[in-house]
Design a protein around this motif. Sequence first.
Motif, PDB file in Angstrom:
ATOM      1  N   ALA A  14       0.846  -1.187   0.000  1.00 54.57           N
ATOM      2  CA  ALA A  14       0.000   0.000   0.000  1.00 54.57           C
ATOM      3  C   ALA A  14       0.888   1.246   0.000  1.00 54.57           C
ATOM      4  N   PRO A  15       0.343   2.395  -0.424  1.00 57.71           N
ATOM      5  CA  PRO A  15       1.167   3.614  -0.425  1.00 57.71           C
ATOM      6  C   PRO A  15       1.796   3.926   0.924  1.00 57.71           C
ATOM      7  N   TRP A  16       1.049   3.696   2.018  1.00 56.48           N
ATOM      8  CA  TRP A  16       1.639   3.994   3.322  1.00 56.48           C
ATOM      9  C   TRP A  16       2.802   3.059   3.630  1.00 56.48           C
ATOM     10  N   GLN A  17       2.706   1.817   3.142  1.00 58.49           N
ATOM     11  CA  GLN A  17       3.801   0.879   3.374  1.00 58.49           C
ATOM     12  C   GLN A  17       5.041   1.262   2.574  1.00 58.49           C
ATOM     13  N   ARG A  18       4.824   1.716   1.335  1.00 60.72           N
ATOM     14  CA  ARG A  18       5.966   2.194   0.548  1.00 60.72           C
ATOM     15  C   ARG A  18       6.619   3.384   1.235  1.00 60.72           C
ATOM     16  N   THR A  19       5.797   4.257   1.812  1.00 56.81           N
ATOM     17  CA  THR A  19       6.319   5.423   2.521  1.00 56.81           C
ATOM     18  C   THR A  19       7.138   4.988   3.734  1.00 56.81           C
ATOM     19  N   ALA A  20       6.583   4.082   4.524  1.00 53.04           N
ATOM     20  CA  ALA A  20       7.279   3.608   5.719  1.00 53.04           C
ATOM     21  C   ALA A  20       8.559   2.867   5.361  1.00 53.04           C
ATOM     22  N   GLY A  22      10.388   3.315   2.717  1.00 51.37           N
ATOM     23  CA  GLY A  22      11.374   4.280   2.241  1.00 51.37           C
ATOM     24  C   GLY A  22      12.079   5.020   3.360  1.00 51.37           C
ATOM     25  N   ALA A  23      11.389   5.158   4.496  1.00 51.69           N
ATOM     26  CA  ALA A  23      11.973   5.849   5.649  1.00 51.69           C
ATOM     27  C   ALA A  23      12.552   4.884   6.670  1.00 51.69           C
ATOM     28  N   ASN A  24      12.717   3.616   6.283  1.00 48.15           N
ATOM     29  CA  ASN A  24      13.267   2.583   7.175  1.00 48.15           C
ATOM     30  C   ASN A  24      12.404   2.365   8.414  1.00 48.15           C
ATOM     31  N   LEU A  25      11.085   2.456   8.248  1.00 46.38           N
ATOM     32  CA  LEU A  25      10.177   2.270   9.374  1.00 46.38           C
ATOM     33  C   LEU A  25       9.425   0.948   9.317  1.00 46.38           C
ATOM     34  N   LEU A  26       9.668   0.144   8.298  1.00 45.26           N
ATOM     35  CA  LEU A  26       8.928  -1.100   8.136  1.00 45.26           C
ATOM     36  C   LEU A  26       9.868  -2.275   8.378  1.00 45.26           C
ATOM     37  N   SER A  27       9.469  -3.155   9.281  1.00 44.59           N
ATOM     38  CA  SER A  27      10.289  -4.327   9.574  1.00 44.59           C
ATOM     39  C   SER A  27      10.136  -5.355   8.459  1.00 44.59           C
ATOM     40  N   PRO A  28      11.065  -6.333   8.355  1.00 47.27           N
ATOM     41  CA  PRO A  28      10.928  -7.381   7.339  1.00 47.27           C
ATOM     42  C   PRO A  28       9.585  -8.111   7.415  1.00 47.27           C
ATOM     43  N   GLY A  29       8.996  -8.162   8.612  1.00 48.81           N
ATOM     44  CA  GLY A  29       7.704  -8.820   8.762  1.00 48.81           C
ATOM     45  C   GLY A  29       6.515  -7.925   8.487  1.00 48.81           C
ATOM     46  N   GLY A  30       6.789  -6.669   8.113  1.00 50.34           N
ATOM     47  CA  GLY A  30       5.711  -5.754   7.785  1.00 50.34           C
ATOM     48  C   GLY A  30       5.232  -4.908   8.938  1.00 50.34           C
ATOM     49  N   GLY A  31       5.862  -5.035  10.116  1.00 48.74           N
ATOM     50  CA  GLY A  31       5.458  -4.242  11.265  1.00 48.74           C
ATOM     51  C   GLY A  31       5.917  -2.804  11.137  1.00 48.74           C
ATOM     52  N   LEU A  32       5.128  -1.896  11.661  1.00 46.40           N
ATOM     53  CA  LEU A  32       5.427  -0.467  11.579  1.00 46.40           C
ATOM     54  C   LEU A  32       6.156  -0.018  12.830  1.00 46.40           C
ATOM     55  N   GLY A  33       7.311   0.582  12.651  1.00 47.24           N
ATOM     56  CA  GLY A  33       8.079   1.088  13.773  1.00 47.24           C
ATOM     57  C   GLY A  33       7.912   2.583  13.938  1.00 47.24           C
ATOM     58  N   VAL A  34       8.595   3.141  14.930  1.00 46.14           N
ATOM     59  CA  VAL A  34       8.597   4.591  15.134  1.00 46.14           C
ATOM     60  C   VAL A  34       9.888   5.150  14.563  1.00 46.14           C
ATOM     61  N   THR A  35       9.898   6.441  14.296  1.00 44.43           N
ATOM     62  CA  THR A  35      11.120   7.055  13.791  1.00 44.43           C
ATOM     63  C   THR A  35      12.190   7.024  14.878  1.00 44.43           C
ATOM     64  N   ALA A 147      11.036   8.440   2.251  1.00 46.03           N
ATOM     65  CA  ALA A 147       9.595   8.273   2.442  1.00 46.03           C
ATOM     66  C   ALA A 147       8.810   8.742   1.228  1.00 46.03           C
ATOM     67  N   VAL A 148       9.126   9.925   0.727  1.00 48.52           N
ATOM     68  CA  VAL A 148       8.355  10.468  -0.391  1.00 48.52           C
ATOM     69  C   VAL A 148       8.675   9.738  -1.691  1.00 48.52           C
ATOM     70  N   ILE A 149       9.921   9.346  -1.870  1.00 52.75           N
ATOM     71  CA  ILE A 149      10.254   8.535  -3.047  1.00 52.75           C
ATOM     72  C   ILE A 149       9.450   7.242  -3.019  1.00 52.75           C
ATOM     73  N   GLY A 150       9.362   6.606  -1.849  1.00 55.92           N
ATOM     74  CA  GLY A 150       8.556   5.405  -1.727  1.00 55.92           C
ATOM     75  C   GLY A 150       7.093   5.663  -2.041  1.00 55.92           C
ATOM     76  N   LEU A 151       6.553   6.754  -1.529  1.00 57.35           N
ATOM     77  CA  LEU A 151       5.159   7.097  -1.800  1.00 57.35           C
ATOM     78  C   LEU A 151       4.917   7.303  -3.284  1.00 57.35           C
ATOM     79  N   SER A 152       5.878   7.897  -3.974  1.00 54.62           N
ATOM     80  CA  SER A 152       5.716   8.183  -5.404  1.00 54.62           C
ATOM     81  C   SER A 152       5.680   6.924  -6.253  1.00 54.62           C
ATOM     82  N   GLY A 153       6.239   5.830  -5.750  1.00 52.65           N
ATOM     83  CA  GLY A 153       6.352   4.601  -6.524  1.00 52.65           C
ATOM     84  C   GLY A 153       7.621   4.510  -7.345  1.00 52.65           C
ATOM     85  N   ALA A 154       8.440   5.562  -7.297  1.00 53.32           N
ATOM     86  CA  ALA A 154       9.714   5.533  -8.007  1.00 53.32           C
ATOM     87  C   ALA A 154      10.723   4.676  -7.241  1.00 53.32           C
ATOM     88  N   THR A 155      11.833   4.359  -7.890  1.00 52.74           N
ATOM     89  CA  THR A 155      12.917   3.590  -7.269  1.00 52.74           C
ATOM     90  C   THR A 155      13.952   4.549  -6.708  1.00 52.74           C
TER      91      THR A 155
END
Length: 409
Positions: A14-20, A22-35, A147-155
């Motif tokens: 999902a877009p929020w997952q791409r954002t997270a 991109g900002a190194n906030l998503l664990s390999p298992g998909g869990g959302l961390g804090v900054t 984060a924003v690069i991830g949201l955009s869908g770009a690499t």
Amino acid sequence: MHAPREVSAPTAPAPWQRTALGANLLSPGGGLGVTIFEEMTTLAVQTGAINLGQGFPDEDGPLEIREAARAAIAAGANQYAPGKGIPELREAVAAHQQRFYGLAPDPATEVVITTGATEAIAAALLAFAGPGDEVLTLEPFYDSYGAVIGLSGATHKTAPLLAPDFMPDMAALEAAFSPRTKIVLLNNPHNPTGAVFPREVLQRIVELARTHNSIIVTDEVYEHLTFGVSHVPVASLPGAADRTITISSAGKTFSLTGWKIGWLTGPEELVAAARTVKQFLTYSSGTPFQSAIALGLGLPDSFYEGIAASLQQKRDILSEGLRAAGFDVFSPQGTYFVNVDTAPLGITDSVDLARRLPALVGVAAIPVPVFCHEEGAQRTRSLLRFAFCKKDGVLHEAAARLASLSGRL
């Protein structure tokens, strides 16, 4: 005969997952961390540590600017500003670019006021980059870029900055460009390293961008916070003006980070595209603050020289304590961050040390690997970043606490 079995296609992030991610906030298992900023701030509060992690000043900006905002509120400047900013501030931004750099953006068509530089970056990236495109940054990189690069869908592609001076590895930079490089996103002076890139490095990046027909988006929020070197705007270099969006803000220059007043300038067609996105992010913001910042941009040269001189003194106070702690200290040429190498203390995991440091000596910092992808995180695994935009007394106390580190490890 058995009925055909339906096989679900893999679920796209999902877009929020791409954002997270991109900002190194998503664990390999998909869990959302804090900054990391939230984590270190929480630890600082819990332990009573001096927070040198997040980069915000502990002193307010110039009184005349704050009084101008109060006057604007009293005068009724409390409704929506025009989507591209009040004319007074757009004219002040254009005059600032002319005064300091000889650039002459048209305030009517080539200047847009944004909700801080963060929104300007988001608007520029979302205006031009999407799936199939690449956005190239230097590494380490400010976390909102990923984060924003991830949201955009770009690499997100990166090229490393190498200690001790954190200049780009030019061979790696050239190799990172490709026919898909839509945007080169630069931060100069650079957070988190404190590097200020010289004219020849910036000119080579411009040449590469022209060769690959890439847009340059340049984040210059620390433009007035340099020590003994001059800031060179990318847009002022030969071949750059027609493809460069320049971004800055009031937060760092005037120590008014909570006002969130930024701006972008550039050629009309690029600015119009970014403005189209920006108007559906916040439309406008900070109406009474906008006229106050217009006043600030007109302050005399002595003000701008003074803020840099004051920060250089603060840098030196903190650096002395960091050296006494046993770190290798990389003295920055700009921003208000200083980086150290923990390896001389036998520590090669700066993330672990950052989590222990508040309890050990009562100081909080940010590990540099969090500003990197996996390979870059390995390259910077022993580096820590400290902010020195604090009162002198706070820095002296932090320096004294840090000096005791080696005895506490």
